[in-house]
Write a protein that holds these residues in place. Structure first.
Motif, mmCIF file in Angstrom:
data_model
loop_
_atom_site.group_PDB
_atom_site.id
_atom_site.type_symbol
_atom_site.label_atom_id
_atom_site.label_comp_id
_atom_site.label_asym_id
_atom_site.label_seq_id
_atom_site.Cartn_x
_atom_site.Cartn_y
_atom_site.Cartn_z
ATOM 1 N N LEU A 33 2.844 -38.441 -22.269
ATOM 2 C CA LEU A 33 2.626 -39.854 -22.576
ATOM 3 C C LEU A 33 2.860 -40.143 -24.053
ATOM 4 O O LEU A 33 3.343 -41.224 -24.413
ATOM 5 C CB LEU A 33 1.223 -40.275 -22.149
ATOM 6 C CG LEU A 33 0.999 -40.316 -20.631
ATOM 7 C CD1 LEU A 33 -0.489 -40.411 -20.301
ATOM 8 C CD2 LEU A 33 1.760 -41.475 -19.997
ATOM 9 N N GLN A 93 -0.340 -34.014 -19.673
ATOM 10 C CA GLN A 93 -0.125 -35.455 -19.453
ATOM 11 C C GLN A 93 -0.236 -36.218 -20.775
ATOM 12 O O GLN A 93 0.539 -37.150 -21.031
ATOM 13 C CB GLN A 93 -1.127 -36.008 -18.433
ATOM 14 C CG GLN A 93 -1.117 -35.301 -17.090
ATOM 15 C CD GLN A 93 0.262 -35.120 -16.508
ATOM 16 O OE1 GLN A 93 1.170 -35.921 -16.760
ATOM 17 N NE2 GLN A 93 0.451 -34.066 -15.729
ATOM 18 N N ALA A 107 2.920 -40.796 -16.431
ATOM 19 C CA ALA A 107 2.753 -39.381 -16.750
ATOM 20 C C ALA A 107 3.623 -38.549 -15.811
ATOM 21 O O ALA A 107 4.339 -39.079 -14.957
ATOM 22 C CB ALA A 107 1.282 -38.997 -16.619
ATOM 23 N N GLY A 114 -2.762 -39.855 -14.128
ATOM 24 C CA GLY A 114 -3.369 -40.155 -15.414
ATOM 25 C C GLY A 114 -3.840 -41.590 -15.454
ATOM 26 O O GLY A 114 -3.371 -42.436 -14.683
ATOM 27 N N PHE A 155 -1.416 -44.289 -15.181
ATOM 28 C CA PHE A 155 -0.177 -43.679 -15.657
ATOM 29 C C PHE A 155 0.478 -42.861 -14.546
ATOM 30 O O PHE A 155 1.110 -41.835 -14.795
ATOM 31 C CB PHE A 155 -0.450 -42.810 -16.887
ATOM 32 C CG PHE A 155 -1.136 -43.543 -18.003
ATOM 33 C CD1 PHE A 155 -0.572 -44.694 -18.539
ATOM 34 C CD2 PHE A 155 -2.354 -43.103 -18.498
ATOM 35 C CE1 PHE A 155 -1.208 -45.386 -19.565
ATOM 36 C CE2 PHE A 155 -2.999 -43.779 -19.519
ATOM 37 C CZ PHE A 155 -2.419 -44.937 -20.049
#
Length: 369
Positions: free
Chosen positions: A238, A234, A189, A193, A181
């Motif tokens: 997300l 995070q 993020a 992540g 991520f």
């Protein structure tokens, strides 16, 4: 100016939601794991059509823990590809195993299944295909080979959030799937992540323990573990972005289709995903024989581009000790010399796509026929 990526435009779209979610974490003081991360894990597992999702602090950590959970370690070999970011190889080395490369298919640019069996040795423990640019590797033959040889399959889906292969989501076909991520990813993020997904409860439990110091409960450590936990902010970011991932994905696919139409008759090779696949276009790369000249022309016109990836992992100085050299993987090396990644993101307008292609067409004056 047309940037290669515009994260500010994305943030403006959902600023009130993001700001509220971040403040919710700060007000609740749940900064590591916590309810926002747990809620994201549940949503992302459902999105990937799997039973388990374990959120971690990066895509690299996801790969590392997936390998460890599958008992990959010193003396083992893992078959993968060199056309990828170095994290794929690094994670294998972190586990103590040795990466063994095979070349990629010249059409899909992902792992060529026809080359896998020749690379299998008594030391082979796993196959780690990479879903490149948002297109999944050819998973059916990979899984068939793996099952026949009793090998674990770990999908590197760091670029493939929501991608599909014959109706199945990235991360749901192998024994484990690994996502990143990082902010520039299709689901990014606001920092680092990652996540590991799986339908195997035992493997998922091992990953969950490994990411949090190997503890079943506070100060009850049952295995050697790591501090690979996702932080609460995070998870909150997300969670908000999960509301948008499908519209964003369809917007990216629309941008890619517009590129396809405009470039159809030009002297470059476009992505050619199989009909059974859903390409999510983390990257829209074309192949140009004189790529570097084309990039300079676009840069002078204010068009941002990227190259994914200019030097294959097997030719990187840091990995010279693996023993590979120039010519070992000709398709991978050709792609590395020809790939040029064009701007692609949900907010890119049709007019901007047309402008990118108009500038790119100027480079065909210097192309080899």
């Amino acid at each position: 100016m047309i940037p290669f990526l515009d994260l500010k435009a994305q943030y403006k779209q959902m600023k009130p939601e993001i700001d509220a979610a971040v403040m919710r974490v700060i007000d609740g003081a749940q900064f590591v794991l916590g309810p926002e991360v747990a809620a994201f894990e549940a949503r992302f597992a459902s999105y990937c059509d799997v039973n388990h999702c374990i959120a971690v602090n990066s895509g690299t950590s996801a790969l590392h823990l997936a390998l460890l959970a599958a008992d990959v370690g010193p003396g083992d070999e893992v078959i993968t590809v060199s056309m990828t970011f170095v994290a794929t190889t690094a994670a294998i080395l972190y586990s103590g195993a040795k990466p063994v490369y095979v070349d990629v298919d010249p059409v899909t640019w992902t792992m060529d299944p026809a080359l896998i069996e020749a690379a299998i040795t008594p030391k082979t423990r796993a196959i780690l295909p990479v879903h490149l640019h948002g297109l999944m590797a050819d998973m059916d033959p990979i899984m068939e080979i793996a099952r026949r040889h009793n090998l674990v399959v770990i999908e590197d889906a760091a670029q493939a959030h929501g991608a599909e292969y014959k109706g199945r989501r990235a991360g749901s076909i192998g024994d484990l799937g690994c996502f990143s991520f990082y902010p520039g990813k299709n689901l990014g993020a606001y920092g680092e992540g990652g996540a590991v997904v799986s339908n195997n409860s035992e493997l998922a439990k091992r990953v969950s323990l490994l990411r949090d110091w190997g503890q079943e409960s506070k100060y009850n450590h049952v295995m050697h573990g790591y501090n690979y936990r996702m932080d609460g902010i995070q998870g909150a970011v997300l969670n908000v972005k999960m509301n948008y991932i499908e519209p964003w994905t369809e917007a990216r696919r629309s941008v890619a289709a517009h590129y396809d139409r405009l470039l159809e008759k030009q002297r470059c090779v476009r992505p050619m995903p199989p009909a059974h696949s859903r390409h999510v276009y983390h990257v829209y790369a074309v192949r140009l024989e004189r790529r570097d000249e084309a990039q300079k022309v676009l840069q002078a016109a204010g068009v941002g581009t990227g190259i994914h990836y200019p030097v294959p992992v097997h030719l990187q100085k840091a990995y010279a000790d693996l023993g590979y050299g120039v010519g070992d993987f000709p398709v991978t090396e050709l792609l590395a010399n020809q790939f040029l990644s064009l701007p692609i993101y949900a907010e890119l307008t049709p007019q901007q796509v047309s402008e990118v292609v108009a500038e790119l067409e100027k480079t065909f004056l210097v192309e080899v026929a």
